[in-house]
Design an enzyme around this catalytic site. Sequence first.
Site, PDB file in Angstrom:
ATOM      1  N   ASP A  27      79.136  89.266 -50.927  1.00 36.40           N
ATOM      2  CA  ASP A  27      80.210  90.192 -50.543  1.00 36.40           C
ATOM      3  C   ASP A  27      79.636  91.407 -49.813  1.00 36.40           C
ATOM      4  OD1 ASP A  27      82.795  91.050 -50.320  1.00 36.40           O
ATOM      5  OD2 ASP A  27      82.960  91.790 -52.383  1.00 36.40           O
ATOM      6  N   ASN A  75      90.870  83.504 -49.312  1.00 36.54           N
ATOM      7  CA  ASN A  75      90.438  84.088 -48.028  1.00 36.54           C
ATOM      8  C   ASN A  75      91.303  83.655 -46.838  1.00 36.54           C
ATOM      9  OD1 ASN A  75      86.904  84.194 -48.925  1.00 36.54           O
ATOM     10  ND2 ASN A  75      88.377  85.871 -48.905  1.00 36.54           N
TER      11      ASN A  75
END
Length: 247
Positions: A27, A75
């Site tokens: 991330d 996502n």
Amino acid sequence: MASDAVSLFPAPDISSHGARHVAIIMDGNGRWAKKRLLPRVAGHKAGVEAVRRTVRAAHDLGVECLTLYAFSSENWKRPEQEIIDLTGLLKHFIRSDLDEFHERGVRLRIIGDYRAFEPGAVALIEEAQARTRDNRANTLVIALNYGAQDELARAARILAQQAVRGEIDPATIAPGHIATLLDTADLPPLDLLIRTSGEQRLSNFLLWQAAYAELYFTDMLWPDFDKNALMNALANFKARERRYGGL
Ligand code: IPE
Ligand code: IPE
Ligand code: MG
């Protein structure tokens, strides 16, 4: 001169870190780019470099299985252009790096419902998995369109179908039975789960498998991750006492 062929990649330096299976929530690509006033895609490109470094490092350090969270089932909420960029980078990465991984004896495995990606990407993924299927040095697992809740729902569906057909008695369903129906069924138990970028949440990653994994959070943004960062995480892991509910 010995006739033994000299491997391009020496035998892994298996230290005593003891982590067979390491997973990473990669991330912070967007924030890495933002800090540099660059578009988000530049962060994802730099993130691919970090993936390359980390796969090599895991191999060198004798990590048997490395699982990378590349695209979550949530996502898809991102702008279409970002999804196109990420798919393009994935395809480029497989094309440019698979030969080296294959040389190193790395087996590529995908978890998650990758068939949701565009047909060109699906074909490349399937080819890459087939080509490296018999490699035994270590396993690189990439989570694509992966969500742990979706994985568990798929397992529940299979169990329900087996029960309806009379193949199993619902009263006998045990955790071990569920584990065999997960995408990770043939992988070693998860030892260490790393998340970069300072966020301290699992974001629907390996919820079942993380039951007794050690968690490691670092503020480092994913594009900055390297062998040294992985070694720090492994050293930290080695110092943990795992009790599994016992004494
Ligand atoms: C991780 O970086 C990569 C993917 C989720 C594909 P992000 O894109 O989430 O980066 P941040 O969180 O916006 O910084
Ligand atoms: C988790 O990161 C998914 C991946 C790294 C692929 P996100 O950036 O999507 O997670 P949230 O939205 O911050 O929880
Ligand atoms: Mg993020």
